[in-house]
Design a protein around this motif. Structure first.
Motif, PDB file in Angstrom:
ATOM      1  N   GLN A   1      -3.864  -3.732   3.203  1.00  0.00           N
ATOM      2  CA  GLN A   1      -3.285  -2.460   2.781  1.00  0.00           C
ATOM      3  C   GLN A   1      -2.085  -2.045   3.624  1.00  0.00           C
ATOM      4  O   GLN A   1      -1.530  -0.972   3.402  1.00  0.00           O
TER       5      GLN A   1
ATOM      6  N   ARG B   1      -9.573  -5.841   4.984  1.00  0.00           N
ATOM      7  CA  ARG B   1      -9.131  -4.985   3.875  1.00  0.00           C
ATOM      8  C   ARG B   1      -8.011  -4.048   4.316  1.00  0.00           C
ATOM      9  O   ARG B   1      -7.044  -3.838   3.590  1.00  0.00           O
ATOM     10  N   PHE B   2      -8.113  -3.500   5.530  1.00  0.00           N
ATOM     11  CA  PHE B   2      -7.055  -2.625   6.016  1.00  0.00           C
ATOM     12  C   PHE B   2      -5.768  -3.397   6.287  1.00  0.00           C
ATOM     13  O   PHE B   2      -4.666  -2.879   6.064  1.00  0.00           O
TER      14      PHE B   2
ATOM     15  N   GLY C   1       0.795  -1.220   0.000  1.00  0.00           N
ATOM     16  CA  GLY C   1       0.000   0.000   0.000  1.00  0.00           C
ATOM     17  C   GLY C   1       0.827   1.268   0.000  1.00  0.00           C
ATOM     18  O   GLY C   1       0.289   2.355  -0.246  1.00  0.00           O
TER      19      GLY C   1
ATOM     20  N   PRO D   1      -0.388   3.463   5.633  1.00  0.00           N
ATOM     21  CA  PRO D   1       0.237   2.161   5.859  1.00  0.00           C
ATOM     22  C   PRO D   1       1.347   2.251   6.899  1.00  0.00           C
ATOM     23  O   PRO D   1       2.115   3.205   6.948  1.00  0.00           O
TER      24      PRO D   1
END
Length: 433
Positions: free
Chosen positions: A354, A350-351, A195, A329
């Motif tokens: 990333q 999802r995080f 990310g 990030p």
């Protein structure tokens, strides 16, 4: 007061009638005594204590949940009559206290009483009642002195292992490279995280080390941590599998109290380490943090954690989306909730992909979608409670742990408030779809 006089007048009338009818020294003595008692009662009620002043002081000034609070009371009044006895009753939110005094000819008193194991929140004095009377208690008087008193009970901070959380300290997480004397400011470099934009990749240092290196943004360099505290009622509903017998309920601290204590512990740890910290919770404009900064924790933040209740209207998933607008990030996000649910877990997954570090503090885990359908089978539900434990490998928490999240299962907060979170690790592959 009217009932007291009716009762005494009736007794006096009976004694007077008997004396008129029968006569005798005994009845005359009783009649005289009743007359003296009525005279004393009249004087006590007409000329009793006046100009009553009560001053209270609370210690400690900012107690934590579960602490004992000392209330120091200074009482003064004026009257020319001796007062045989006096009772002062303080009505606090959630309880009351009575103090029995024997003033006699004294006109000021000082006493201290204790309120035990006060819960988190704002406690106010709702009223005070002072009553006094004669020695046999046939006639009494009273008043309600005016006065305001109150205090706030802060949440008891919950620290992980009694030390600063790992998400705050992050030793060895960045590599500081000093340029030459004429090279300008120092640049902080760390390993590349998924990310990271290409504009932040340090190509020269990547070639030297043989692996991608990224420059650390200013806020990440300050060890940025975001705390997300869920306060929606749905997040703290007890799952069916976690219900306890009715006789054992109420012995442990409520789940939301454990969550608030965890948030307080993380905030104080950030204060001591000088970390940049954000605090998001429901009941606040969307996309805005309730607190953002570094250094000493403002008093308003502690007051907010003192007054917060589980009445938020935003789900944890929506709260995470609002809070993530300023995430980068490599930073750490501490998510505090009661029960794990699928929608929020997908958002956290999802995080994690990333490159955001996630620490999840929870009370109850739940089966992941792959196993929840099987648990709905009546044959499984009718089985013993051990059936739930046989499928814990497929829980939402285990899936997030396999993606890299650190899982902390919260336990009831003890009086000292230390070492009450258990780190959970799960091997294998994630089961979230």
């Amino acid at each position: 007061m009217a009932w007291q006089w009716l009762r005494m007048l009736a007794v006096t009338a009976v004694l007077a009638a008997l004396y008129v009818w029968r006569g005798g020294a005994s009845l005359l003595f009783l009649l005289t005594a009743s007359g003296l008692l009525m005279l004393g009662g009249f004087l006590l009620q007409a000329c009793g204590p006046r100009s009553v002043k009560i001053v209270r002081s609370i210690s400690p000034a900012r107690p934590a949940a579960g602490d004992h609070v000392n209330v120091e009371v200074q009482v003064s009044f004026t009257t020319w009559l001796p007062i045989p006895w006096m009772i002062i009753t303080d009505y606090w939110s959630g309880g009351w206290h009575q103090e029995l005094l024997f003033p006699g000819f004294r006109r000021s008193f000082h006493y201290v009483y204790k309120l035990h194991e006060m819960p988190r929140g704002i406690h106010q004095l709702h009223g005070c009642r002072m009553s006094w009377g004669d020695l046999p208690g046939l006639f009494t008087g009273g008043c309600c002195p005016e006065g305001k008193a109150g205090f706030k009970v802060l949440p008891r901070p919950l620290y992980i292992g009694g030390t600063l959380p790992e998400s705050i300290l992050m030793p060895g997480d960045t590599l500081s490279l000093k340029r030459g004397r004429n090279g300008g400011e120092a640049a902080d470099i760390r390993d590349y995280a998924p990310g990271d934009p290409l504009s932040r990749i340090h190509w020269k240092n990547s070639a030297r080390k043989g692996s991608l290196q990224s420059r650390v943004p200013e806020r990440e360099e300050g060890r940025m941590t975001c705390i997300v505290l869920a306060n929606s009622p749905e997040n703290y509903e007890v799952p069916y599998s976690a219900l306890t017998p009715r006789s054992q309920r109420g012995t442990a601290a409520p789940a939301f109290e454990r969550a608030v204590s965890t948030a307080m512990g993380l905030m104080l740890s950030a204060e001591r380490s000088g970390a940049y910290v954000q605090l998001f919770s429901g009941g606040w404009p969307e996309g805005m943090a309730r607190h953002e900064g570094l250094g000493k924790l403002p008093g308003r933040v502690q007051d907010m954690l003192t007054e917060i209740t589980p009445n938020g209207t935003r789900s944890l998933s929506r709260l995470l989306e609002d809070a993530s607008k300023g995430w980068i990030p490599g930073m750490t996000v501490a998510v505090i909730t009661g029960r794990l649910e699928e929608e929020a877990a997908r958002t956290l997954a999802r995080f994690l992909v990333q490159g955001v570090r996630v620490e999840l503090y929870y009370v109850w885990d739940q089966p992941a979608p792959a196993t929840s359908d099987m648990l709905r089978n009546p044959a499984v539900l009718s089985g013993p409670a051990v059936e739930y434990k046989q499928h814990t490998a497929g829980t939402i928490g285990s899936s997030l742990a396999r993606l890299g999240a650190k899982m902390y299962c919260l336990h009831p907060v003890p009086p000292d408030g230390h070492k009450e979170a258990e780190l959970h690790e799960f091997p294998g592959r994630p089961t979230l779809g």
